[in-house]
Design a protein around this motif. Sequence first.
Motif, short mmCIF file in Angstrom:
data_model
loop_
_atom_site.label_atom_id
_atom_site.label_comp_id
_atom_site.label_asym_id
_atom_site.label_seq_id
_atom_site.Cartn_x
_atom_site.Cartn_y
_atom_site.Cartn_z
N PRO A 83 -47.66 -41.42 20.51
CA PRO A 83 -48.56 -41.62 19.36
C PRO A 83 -48.10 -42.77 18.47
N ASP A 84 -46.82 -43.15 18.57
CA ASP A 84 -46.30 -44.24 17.74
C ASP A 84 -46.85 -45.60 18.13
N LEU A 85 -47.62 -45.67 19.22
CA LEU A 85 -48.24 -46.95 19.60
C LEU A 85 -49.14 -47.45 18.47
N LEU A 86 -49.81 -46.52 17.79
CA LEU A 86 -50.76 -46.90 16.74
C LEU A 86 -50.07 -47.69 15.63
N GLY A 87 -50.74 -48.76 15.24
CA GLY A 87 -50.19 -49.59 14.18
C GLY A 87 -49.21 -50.65 14.66
N ARG A 88 -49.02 -50.72 15.96
CA ARG A 88 -48.01 -51.66 16.47
C ARG A 88 -48.64 -52.87 17.16
N ILE A 89 -47.85 -53.95 17.24
CA ILE A 89 -48.28 -55.16 17.93
C ILE A 89 -47.27 -55.45 19.05
N PHE A 90 -47.80 -55.66 20.26
CA PHE A 90 -46.95 -55.93 21.41
C PHE A 90 -47.30 -57.27 22.02
N ASP A 91 -46.40 -57.77 22.87
CA ASP A 91 -46.75 -58.98 23.61
C ASP A 91 -47.52 -58.57 24.86
N VAL A 179 -58.58 -48.46 17.64
CA VAL A 179 -58.98 -49.72 18.23
C VAL A 179 -57.81 -50.22 19.06
N VAL A 180 -58.08 -50.58 20.30
CA VAL A 180 -57.05 -51.24 21.11
C VAL A 180 -57.52 -52.67 21.31
N PHE A 181 -56.66 -53.60 20.96
CA PHE A 181 -57.04 -55.00 21.02
C PHE A 181 -56.12 -55.72 22.00
N ASP A 197 -58.15 -59.55 9.86
CA ASP A 197 -59.34 -58.74 9.60
C ASP A 197 -59.00 -57.26 9.67
N PHE A 198 -58.17 -56.89 10.63
CA PHE A 198 -57.76 -55.49 10.76
C PHE A 198 -56.91 -55.08 9.56
N ARG A 199 -56.06 -56.01 9.08
CA ARG A 199 -55.22 -55.71 7.91
C ARG A 199 -56.09 -55.49 6.68
N ARG A 200 -57.03 -56.44 6.50
CA ARG A 200 -57.88 -56.43 5.32
C ARG A 200 -58.62 -55.09 5.20
N THR A 201 -59.12 -54.58 6.34
CA THR A 201 -59.91 -53.37 6.29
C THR A 201 -59.07 -52.12 6.49
N ILE A 204 -55.75 -51.69 10.81
CA ILE A 204 -54.53 -51.98 11.56
C ILE A 204 -53.70 -50.73 11.85
N ASP A 205 -53.76 -49.75 10.93
CA ASP A 205 -52.99 -48.53 11.14
C ASP A 205 -53.52 -47.71 12.31
N ARG A 206 -54.78 -47.97 12.66
CA ARG A 206 -55.38 -47.23 13.76
C ARG A 206 -55.54 -48.10 15.00
N SER A 207 -54.75 -49.18 15.05
CA SER A 207 -54.91 -50.14 16.15
C SER A 207 -53.63 -50.27 16.95
N VAL A 208 -53.82 -50.63 18.19
CA VAL A 208 -52.71 -51.07 19.04
C VAL A 208 -53.09 -52.45 19.53
N MET A 209 -52.19 -53.42 19.36
CA MET A 209 -52.54 -54.79 19.76
C MET A 209 -51.58 -55.31 20.81
N PHE A 210 -52.18 -55.96 21.82
CA PHE A 210 -51.38 -56.63 22.85
C PHE A 210 -51.77 -58.10 22.82
#
Lengths: 463, 590
Positions: A83-91, A179-181, A197-201, A204-210
């Motif tokens: 569950p800790d994936l949420l809010g994180r940014i990965f390569d 949201v997975v991006f 945009d994710f930060r502004r709204t 981002i806390d509900r997102s996982v980004m690659f």
Amino acid sequence: MAREYRTIEEVTGPLMLVRGVENVKFDELGEIELEDGRLRHCRVLEIEGTDALVQLFESSIGLNIERSTVRFLGHGLELGVSPDLLGRIFDGMGRPKDGGLDIIPEAMRDINGTPINPAARDYPNEFIQTGVSAIDGLNTLVRGQKLPIFSGAGLPHAQLAAQIARQSGVLNSEEDFAVVFAAMGITFEEADFFINDFRRTGAIDRSVMFINLADDPAIERIATPRMALTAAEYLAFDLDMHVLVLMTDITYYAEALREVSAARKEVPGRRGYPGYLYTDLASIYERAGRIKNRRGSITFVPILTMPDDDKTHPIPDLTGYITEGQVILSRDLHRRGIQPPIDVLPSLSRLKDKGIGEGKTRADHADTMNQLFAAYSRGKDARDLQIILGEEALIELDLIYAGFSVAFEESYVSQGFDANRSIEETLSIGWKLLSMLPANELKRVHQEYIDQYYEDTPEEVDG
Amino acid sequence: MDRRSQGEIVKVSGPLVVAKGMRDADMFDVVEVSEKRLIGEIIEMHGDEASVQVYEETAGLGPGESVVSRGTPLSVELGPGLIGGIFDGIQRPLDILVDMEGDRITRGAFAPALNRDKVWEFKPVKKEGDRVTGGDIIGTVPETELMEHRIMVAPGRSGILKEIKAGSFKVTDVVAVLEDDRSGRVEITLIQRWPVRIGRPYREKISPVEPLITGQRPIDTFFPVAQGGTAAVPGPFGSGKTVIQHQLAKWAQADVVVYIGCGERGNEMTDVLMEFPQLKDPKSGYPLMKRTILIANTSDMPVAAREASIYTGITIAEYFRDMGYSVSLMADSTSRWAEALREMSGRLEEMPGEEGYPAYLGSRLAGFYERAGMVHCLCGDDEERVGVLTAIGAVSPPGGDLSDPVAQSTLRIVQVFWSLDSNLAYKRHFPAINWLTSYSLYQTKIDSWINDRIAPDFSRTRLDAMTLLQEESELEEIVRLIGQDALSDMDRLKLESARSLREDFLHQNSFDDIDTYTSINKQYKMLSLVMLFYYEAQKALARSADFAAIMKLPIRADVARFKYVPEQEVDRWFEQRKEQLLAELGGLAG
């Protein structure tokens, strides 16, 4: 301890041949240790006797075939999920990129996934209100659908995608949304736009980004979408969340695939893309959907830029054959300031029919949708005639249609990237527009709805 | 004789596995690969090395693992329990696998195609001492309310029935014993096996003359397919191929429908699975699922099994044809099947033909479509039984370009061509069958049938309508150059009538409860009314009636609403509106 090989025979482009290997399996993940201890990754593409042909994920710069060693890890490429994936940014390979700690995984998942049994799928039929009229009213998105955005270089697909992510109830709903991006080969600015945009709204806390940027290794992009979808599957089917997957840009992914295929000297299909491009894209797109007796879902909005705005290019073409419709952006509308510049006629949502109507949106939705399409199409034809022949050559009815099509673009399609229209609003704009036409022209609408919603206007046509 | 041979893997490249030590295996034998027992099929032999296409994901396989031949070619199980089932490309029952393995298809999963525990009521129609040969029906099983499953003697057998019993049986139970002329005592169960790549035998083919009524107006009226015919639906994405295939599967007048989802979307199969049990057969009122068999090898499932799925489907269809039924087979999409063929060909490093497709693409496609037809079924001389297998294939040419090798090879074989047009689809004119480029070579054969049974002037009315559409396209060229105002009233009437023909007849909404199916009787009446307006308006114009007045007649709105009139009211409604039409147009001042 896995056996180490110092038997790299050759490196060409993204491919490397290792000789004398034992007990190595197809699709197995390998690690290459360079002289200075740095690690690179590779995966087995073909194994013949004791020769393993592997594909490098990173660049081969600095790789010495005498002094580098290869280890095979006994499993395919995996992503650790929790569950800790949420809010994180990965390569692009699933390593933290935000300076945070490594994830302590609850489980390791093979990024290739396994196909969903068609008999276990649940049909997507829940309406998602994106707040964009051209989508909600005419090309309705439903939960569990895969609906790509076909765009072109310089068109505002990023803004539209962000708008969909923002307005699809990611924040204000009681249910669990995520949201997975995944970014493949896009520029820093474009990735930064999404992150901001994710930060502004607060999304981002509900997102996982690659994030794999344009200057990151191209071959890494082959893994990136699968990383993202593995995360999405975990969130949707283990944690019961409704996941929206945004992915940009599929074109760069396909180019990476072509690079590997060319290096393997495979017989190319159209435009040099490998013959299995369809199957490969399907193994990504088909991971969206709903499953019976599971609460979560994966809704998938990939973005691709059509080379030279050509819809018949293999990437949009094959994508269109797999996905459940497409949203097409038009350069012409964009130039005329229509925002979002969605060209509704060639756009399509295949699943709309089961997601609209009584109890979902409104009973008259299907009829008005069909009528708007038909009328807009006729109006555009009339406008084309008008350009060639002048207004005088048109009969009165065609002039009305021409006027309708202009009004349709300006008030229905064009709404800006911040307006969030409810479905009621969208439908009532539609009826205002349809009321420009004589009532007997509304052949696709059942009489009861005409009686209920049609606004009599003085502009009756005089045959 | 044990024909099994055991070898070991030397090479793995995607779905292709090469194994050595396979000298004793036959071409196209089924093999089990590795301890996971993945199913594959031998497609090439070089000395003792066999090239195997594996029907499951090969990740994790490596040299040294075992490859065991089963000594039989890829076969399907035929018997009660097929109807209503959903199977993958190699006939694994997907609904059973969900219960066994969960939501995802795990590798090496196996369950027999036909339920082994289910009990069926078998009623003999032959008795002890009867002489039977291959294809003879020895008894029946009521499989569903819509389907009587006829148990046949396997092709190639003939002899005297020694024993036959009525009662409740599982598919593997012996229901009869045959004293075969050549091989002696043979036990007959409810189950038969047949290798998928070999067509099931029949006595002889007959030339098709009857239309397959589908309830779709552009198809039945303008481009009909015959019972036992072949048709292709090519079109770019979004032009409605799948909707047409679904509509045919729903409404085509067939006893059994086999629907093959070959390399297509998973959700489309789900759609069929969830919708068909709810839909009622217009004839019998029972759910459509009770005559439907689904073969689902979606695009994310292994590519080699996609190649097999087409053959699995048509073999099952042939089996029901042999019982004397009319079977319709839909394959969506043959292009994905051809791509699977191309992928395997590439891995085998064969010399490519056009666009990388193997040179044998055309002959494989022809071999598939030729398995369709209307036939005298295989059976004893004292019986006459006619079976029908109609094959309809979707083609997905890249970019909608019909010069694609798959589209071209298909068009050389099939008799009906429904050309889907993306411009019509953009206008939401569905079904987007282009009336100017489509054709049906069955039309002349079918015409006499339809004129006899529906109305003597059916084919003439259709011809007039077709001429009108043709004239419309010519007039539109002129309008594009000089504008509509320059046309004579007679020409404007043609344009308006053609528009009415397009919008009120050819356009059919498959999502509307009534419009989704139109009986041939209603089709004829709808077309007649549209054309009657055209003929009578021409007469009125000749009497120099005002064109604008004609266009304003209230009957025009009624013509447009005919499609929403329920079947049981059609005849009365038609007579009334016909009178009204004659009165309104006749009443116009000259």
